[in-house]
Design an enzyme around this catalytic site. Sequence first.
Site, PDB file in Angstrom:
ATOM      1  N   MET A  61      24.443   8.052   1.079  1.00  9.06           N
ATOM      2  CA  MET A  61      24.393   9.357   1.741  1.00  9.06           C
ATOM      3  C   MET A  61      24.704   9.234   3.232  1.00  9.06           C
ATOM      4  SD  MET A  61      24.217  12.511   1.286  1.00  9.06           S
ATOM      5  CE  MET A  61      23.305  13.229  -0.077  1.00  9.06           C
ATOM      6  N   PHE A  86     -10.945  -7.037  14.686  1.00  5.36           N
ATOM      7  CA  PHE A  86      -9.904  -7.530  13.788  1.00  5.36           C
ATOM      8  C   PHE A  86      -9.590  -6.471  12.736  1.00  5.36           C
ATOM      9  CE2 PHE A  86      -8.737  -9.879   9.835  1.00  5.36           C
ATOM     10  CZ  PHE A  86      -7.481 -10.276  10.260  1.00  5.36           C
ATOM     11  N   GLN A  87      -8.358  -6.147  12.572  1.00  2.54           N
ATOM     12  CA  GLN A  87      -7.863  -5.144  11.624  1.00  2.54           C
ATOM     13  C   GLN A  87      -8.467  -3.763  11.841  1.00  2.54           C
ATOM     14  OE1 GLN A  87      -8.004  -6.950   7.642  1.00  2.54           O
ATOM     15  NE2 GLN A  87      -5.920  -7.702   8.006  1.00  2.54           N
ATOM     16  N   GLU A 104       0.816  -1.221   0.000  1.00  9.28           N
ATOM     17  CA  GLU A 104       0.000   0.000   0.000  1.00  9.28           C
ATOM     18  C   GLU A 104       0.848   1.269   0.000  1.00  9.28           C
ATOM     19  OE1 GLU A 104      -0.435  -2.617   1.914  1.00  9.28           O
ATOM     20  OE2 GLU A 104      -2.538  -3.285   1.795  1.00  9.28           O
ATOM     21  N   LYS A 139     -17.098  -0.796   6.776  1.00  8.72           N
ATOM     22  CA  LYS A 139     -17.568  -1.814   5.835  1.00  8.72           C
ATOM     23  C   LYS A 139     -19.095  -1.812   5.729  1.00  8.72           C
ATOM     24  CE  LYS A 139     -16.853  -6.682   4.740  1.00  8.72           C
ATOM     25  NZ  LYS A 139     -16.097  -7.899   5.104  1.00  8.72           N
TER      26      LYS A 139
HETATM   27  C1  LIG Z   1      12.587   5.413   4.430  1.00  6.07           C
HETATM   28  C2  LIG Z   1      13.907   6.012   4.762  1.00  6.07           C
HETATM   29  N1  LIG Z   1      14.736   5.381   5.610  1.00  6.07           N
HETATM   30  C3  LIG Z   1      15.945   5.913   5.904  1.00  6.07           C
HETATM   31  C4  LIG Z   1      16.337   7.093   5.348  1.00  6.07           C
HETATM   32  C5  LIG Z   1      17.690   7.716   5.699  1.00  6.07           C
HETATM   33  N2  LIG Z   1      18.539   7.778   4.502  1.00  6.07           N
HETATM   34  C6  LIG Z   1      18.676   8.900   3.762  1.00  6.07           C
HETATM   35  S1  LIG Z   1      19.675   8.689   2.444  1.00  6.07           S
HETATM   36  C7  LIG Z   1      19.972   7.094   2.863  1.00  6.07           C
HETATM   37  C8  LIG Z   1      20.884   6.236   2.035  1.00  6.07           C
HETATM   38  C9  LIG Z   1      20.313   5.938   0.692  1.00  6.07           C
HETATM   39  O1  LIG Z   1      21.085   4.908   0.120  1.00  6.07           O
HETATM   40  P1  LIG Z   1      20.840   4.458  -1.377  1.00  6.07           P
HETATM   41  O2  LIG Z   1      19.407   4.237  -1.616  1.00  6.07           O
HETATM   42  O3  LIG Z   1      21.740   3.315  -1.680  1.00  6.07           O
HETATM   43  O4  LIG Z   1      21.253   5.748  -2.200  1.00  6.07           O
HETATM   44  P2  LIG Z   1      22.670   6.494  -2.304  1.00  6.07           P
HETATM   45  O5  LIG Z   1      22.736   7.482  -1.192  1.00  6.07           O
HETATM   46  O6  LIG Z   1      23.739   5.464  -2.187  1.00  6.07           O
HETATM   47  O7  LIG Z   1      22.635   7.163  -3.628  1.00  6.07           O
HETATM   48  C10 LIG Z   1      19.293   6.745   4.032  1.00  6.07           C
HETATM   49  C11 LIG Z   1      19.367   5.417   4.680  1.00  6.07           C
HETATM   50  C12 LIG Z   1      15.421   7.726   4.488  1.00  6.07           C
HETATM   51  N3  LIG Z   1      15.675   8.905   3.935  1.00  6.07           N
HETATM   52  N4  LIG Z   1      14.235   7.152   4.180  1.00  6.07           N
END
Ligand SMILES: Cc1ncc(C[n+]2csc(CCOP(=O)(O)OP(=O)(O)O)c2C)c(N)n1
Length: 560
Positions: A473, A114-115, A52, A164
């Site tokens: 990042m 439920f749910q 979802e 529902k």
């Molecule tokens: C849902 C979610 N979880 C954690 C983060 C924290 N976060 C920001 S950038 C990043 C790394 C992203 O890694 P990747 O998708 O491999 O992209 P890259 O930075 O290597 O281009 C994380 C974990 C986030 N922004 N969103």
Amino acid sequence: MSETLSGAHILCRVLVDAGVDVLFGYPGGAIMPFYHALPEYPALRHILVRHEQAAAHAADGYARASGRVGVCVATSGPGATNLVTGLATAHMDSSPVVAITGQVSRAMIGRDAFQETDIIGITLPITKQSYLVQDAAELADVVLEAIAVAQHGRPGPVLIDVPKDVQNQKVGAQHAAPLRADAGAQHPAPLPAAPDDAVRRAADLIAAAQRPLLMVGHGVILANAYAEVRALAEQTGMPVITTLLGISAFPEGHPLHLGMPGMHGEVHVNRAIQRADLIVGIGLRFDDRVTGNLAAFAPRAQIVHVDLDGTEIGRNVPVAVGIIGDAKTVTAQLVAATATRQCDAWRTEIEAGRRLPDASFRGGMSPEAILAAIRDATDGACTIVSDVGQHQMWVAKLFPYRRPNTHITSGGLGTMGFAVPAAMGVHVARPGEPVWAISGDGGFQMNMAEMATMVQEGLTVKLAVFNNGYLGMVRQWQQFFHGKRYSSTPIWSPDYVKLAAAYGIPGYRVEDANDLADVVSRANAVPGPTLVEFVIEQEANVFPMIPPGGSLSEPIEAAV
Ligand SMILES: Cc1ncc(C[n+]2csc(CCOP(=O)(O)OP(=O)(O)O)c2C)c(N)n1
């Protein structure tokens, strides 16, 4: 006897009448009456996602690309809670999404049924409005009002929770039409023009400034104010800065375009902000990723802030003139009020500080080279949907967006996993145009199951995975600010080419820059979804970078 209709049929009818033609959703117990009625409404195309969250992001992508509401549907409990990240993403980026959730029957509400989950309570801070529909006779009014609320003023998500038994409730067919004459007309009057004196004061500041800047954000895209912004820039010679969500609001390559500000903004852009004596900000929030340390932001500048949402004005930066209004209307007023002038000396001063992008990537597999290959393969006529991380910054800064609203990303919430499902929504909104979803190896793995949706529903999305073997990042922050302790950032990936093959999708891996042009143009040309994995340097960094909490005057730059 007069005709009766169930709430589920009323819901379908009113969606059709409101012009909705696509729903992204996933069925379950509490929404089954709606799904039972749905096949009788072929005007409503239903796209069955694999989670979802993806339904909400796809509806969001559809909304951003089409300018219409995006609709997602889920069952109660886990179905509804799976929407939450997508709704928060849409809320932060002002995207008009309508979420329809099933709820347990009225008599069961509050009994830990439920749910059962209080999805209205959970989503209260991340929706513009929400409705628990207690009577099928009210459904038509509620749906029309929800669609109006989502779109009007500053757009945002709205949730409709339908028990529902209300979906099963039979009411007279007359209830398929709105009861209230004003249903669906929450904000019927067009926004009034801004007061002349405020526009006059802004125009006077523009006329007097030596170093003015025009900063534009998402509001310009939402208001379709491209022509007005361009006219204002060209008439006044003000250099233009586009925020992350403002990218593609002003053509890249235009002589007045400077680039992106803030944490990963170019040095010459941030330096211009720090030296400016006037910033005219249109449709942006001046959020912390743009301003850095607020106390040191634009110390010499007076600020004119134009925003539809009055609560944004003065929230982050003190303003000399605040103008509440639609970016299109107010910018047109500013164009009419300002005299022609140029800023040649100021522009020369800014240009002197421009640097070439960092080109030190091993094997030539630089983000520039990858994005140039995508640009060449698509003639630049594609929409790019990016995920969150290092690649997001490269995609923001290095792709030449020449057409309006062709860069879509999760800016405010920064939601990894956004790109793949949002790109499905963009494809549905723009079926004839190439759509590239660009993700890191981390974010791609969050919603890669949507490849199945693409195959089953015939959605053409081109998938690009920038594989650096890290949550890049976060690894970069660990390198800069946490003593290089790469705690839980190395990330294993499956063989993406084989993974794509398992879904029946052509997959390609590019490890050598010499293969880029050929592979990307093939992946772009092959009908249907395709996946390209780009194996990039593992520890490449995004430069420049303003350290968190630092001022725009203190960038970390690439070692030369
Ligand atoms: C849902 C979610 N979880 C954690 C983060 C924290 N976060 C920001 S950038 C990043 C790394 C992203 O890694 P990747 O998708 O491999 O992209 P890259 O930075 O290597 O281009 C994380 C974990 C986030 N922004 N969103």
